[in-house]
Write a protein that holds these residues in place. Structure first.
Motif, PDB file in Angstrom:
ATOM      1  N   ILE A   1      -4.800  -4.674   4.194  1.00 33.48           N
ATOM      2  CA  ILE A   1      -5.355  -3.401   3.741  1.00 33.48           C
ATOM      3  C   ILE A   1      -4.675  -2.293   4.546  1.00 33.48           C
ATOM      4  O   ILE A   1      -4.749  -2.255   5.780  1.00 33.48           O
ATOM      5  N   ASP A   2      -3.978  -1.402   3.817  1.00 31.19           N
ATOM      6  CA  ASP A   2      -3.205  -0.319   4.423  1.00 31.19           C
ATOM      7  C   ASP A   2      -4.104   0.903   4.654  1.00 31.19           C
ATOM      8  O   ASP A   2      -5.123   1.059   3.982  1.00 31.19           O
ATOM      9  N   ASP A   3      -3.696   1.762   5.574  1.00 29.99           N
ATOM     10  CA  ASP A   3      -4.404   3.030   5.836  1.00 29.99           C
ATOM     11  C   ASP A   3      -5.886   2.787   6.105  1.00 29.99           C
ATOM     12  O   ASP A   3      -6.729   3.600   5.710  1.00 29.99           O
ATOM     13  N   TYR A   4      -6.197   1.677   6.782  1.00 26.62           N
ATOM     14  CA  TYR A   4      -7.604   1.340   6.995  1.00 26.62           C
ATOM     15  C   TYR A   4      -8.301   2.426   7.823  1.00 26.62           C
ATOM     16  O   TYR A   4      -7.784   2.893   8.837  1.00 26.62           O
TER      17      TYR A   4
ATOM     18  N   ILE B   1      -4.499  -0.226  10.759  1.00 29.80           N
ATOM     19  CA  ILE B   1      -5.253   0.962  11.147  1.00 29.80           C
ATOM     20  C   ILE B   1      -4.403   2.194  10.845  1.00 29.80           C
ATOM     21  O   ILE B   1      -3.246   2.274  11.256  1.00 29.80           O
ATOM     22  N   ASP B   2      -4.967   3.143  10.112  1.00 31.79           N
ATOM     23  CA  ASP B   2      -4.194   4.305   9.684  1.00 31.79           C
ATOM     24  C   ASP B   2      -3.630   5.071  10.875  1.00 31.79           C
ATOM     25  O   ASP B   2      -4.274   5.216  11.913  1.00 31.79           O
ATOM     26  N   LYS B   3      -2.421   5.617  10.681  1.00 36.35           N
ATOM     27  CA  LYS B   3      -1.772   6.289  11.806  1.00 36.35           C
ATOM     28  C   LYS B   3      -2.514   7.529  12.287  1.00 36.35           C
ATOM     29  O   LYS B   3      -2.361   7.930  13.430  1.00 36.35           O
TER      30      LYS B   3
ATOM     31  N   ALA C   1      -1.408  -1.755  14.201  1.00 31.28           N
ATOM     32  CA  ALA C   1      -1.475  -0.310  14.391  1.00 31.28           C
ATOM     33  C   ALA C   1      -0.161   0.295  13.930  1.00 31.28           C
ATOM     34  O   ALA C   1       0.902  -0.153  14.348  1.00 31.28           O
ATOM     35  N   GLU C   2      -0.227   1.292  13.064  1.00 34.58           N
ATOM     36  CA  GLU C   2       0.987   2.025  12.672  1.00 34.58           C
ATOM     37  C   GLU C   2       0.951   3.403  13.337  1.00 34.58           C
ATOM     38  O   GLU C   2      -0.104   3.867  13.746  1.00 34.58           O
ATOM     39  N   GLY C   3       2.126   4.030  13.487  1.00 36.75           N
ATOM     40  CA  GLY C   3       2.168   5.346  14.122  1.00 36.75           C
ATOM     41  C   GLY C   3       2.166   5.284  15.638  1.00 36.75           C
ATOM     42  O   GLY C   3       1.666   6.190  16.305  1.00 36.75           O
TER      43      GLY C   3
HETATM   44 CA    CA Z   1      -0.290   2.997   6.270  1.00 37.50          CA
END
Ligand code: CA
Ligand code: C2E
Ligand code: CA
Ligand code: CA
Length: 278
Positions: free
Chosen positions: A177-180, A200-202, A234-236
């Motif tokens: 699941i993206d942008d959680y 986890i959303d950035k 974790a992105e970002g």
């Molecule tokens: Ca994302």
């Protein structure tokens, strides 16, 4: 005063016209972007926080328009979704990524790639058939591909999405699941889907080294996700302090400019050769 108001209003309308014209141009030209060879995929490494190594990347679409130049995916993906050309783009993207995985394997790089899918892709009854034939053509193990999809894309038509995701999962693909954290669904709802990973959303990660609230949100997301048996990404991740903090919190994978920006496919092998595990 009235005159000035009229003037700014006029400027506003002209701005609207320009914006509208640009959108129409992009929608029209997207139709030929694939056949004109204007699209390519960029790859961004994900680091395994436990081992410090990279064996996965995310594939991100890039478009250079012949006269308007680089168009960010945040602009053209939405237009493609609304104008009906997203399926064509996704089909091209999946074939391109599979061909790339095959090429890397022949060069001795055994990687897996995560691709982003839209709402209309996850309700496409042909998707798993299409993927199966790509895996055969390029002699790939389905586990080399994983899917990133947002909550809103899934919840749009949850029954149809559920059956596609189950099919993909049975094929051997894992689903994230993206942008959680930016949507409205609960973890309980998400757990009903065949999902093994949360990204986890950035917006929660970018300032985690300075914003106490963000740290609290990320910490509890990781704890809750883990207790439900999910992997956390974790992105970002933009600096060392954030990377260390996230590793300490038990985050499983890290992705962000601090590790690497998305890069063309042919740069990835050289990048991997020079990467020192974290
Ligand atoms: Ca994302
Ligand atoms: P996303 O899936 O959430 O992808 C993450 C975005 O964050 C990417 O932007 C990536 O370049 C950017 N990013 C990565 N690390 C950092 C960082 O450390 N700091 C900051 N500020 N940003 C970082 P990009 O490539 O512009 O893509 C934007 C969105 O477009 C993606 O968000 C995704 O929703 C969509 N997209 C991109 N490629 C595709 C595709 O092939 N298919 C579909 N359906 N959507 C795509
Ligand atoms: Ca993504
Ligand atoms: Ca996004």
């Amino acid at each position: 005063m009235a005159r000035r108001h009229r003037y700014t209003h006029q400027r506003y309308l002209e701005g609207q016209d320009e914006h509208h014209l640009r959108q129409l141009t992009l929608i029209r030209d997207l139709q030929d972007a694939v056949s004109n060879g204007e699209l390519w995929m960029a790859y961004q490494p994900k680091v395994n926080a436990m081992t410090g190594r990279v064996n996965q990347c995310e594939a991100l679409m890039r478009w250079r328009h012949p006269s308007l130049g680089f168009i960010p995916p945040d602009e053209f993906i939405g237009l493609a979704e609304r104008s009906g050309s997203i399926r064509m783009l996704s089909q091209w993207m999946l074939a391109n990524v599979c061909a790339q995985l095959h090429a890397w394997k022949q060069q001795g790089y055994h990687l897996s790639v995560a691709v982003n899918l839209s709402a209309s892709d996850v309700v496409d009854r042909q998707l798993s058939v299409h993927l199966t034939s790509l895996f055969e053509r390029y002699q790939l193990n389905p586990a080399q591909l994983s899917i990133e999809v947002t909550e809103s894309a899934v919840m749009h038509d949850v029954d149809a999405a559920m059956s596609t995701l189950l099919e993909l999962n049975q094929l051997g693909l894992s689903i994230a699941i993206d942008d959680y954290g930016t949507g409205y669904s609960s973890l309980a709802q998400i757990k009903r889907l065949p999902v093994s990973e949360l990204k986890i959303d950035k917006s929660f990660v970018l300032a985690i080294d300075s914003q106490k609230d963000d740290l609290t949100i990320v910490r509890s997301t990781i704890e809750m996700g883990h207790s439900l048996g999910l992997r956390l990404v974790a992105e970002g991740v933009e600096n060392r302090a954030s990377a260390e903090l996230l590793s300490k919190l038990g985050c499983d994978f890290l992705q962000g400019y601090w590790i690497a920006k998305p890069m063309p496919a042919d740069e990835l092998p050289g990048w991997l050769d020079n990467f020192t595990p974290l």
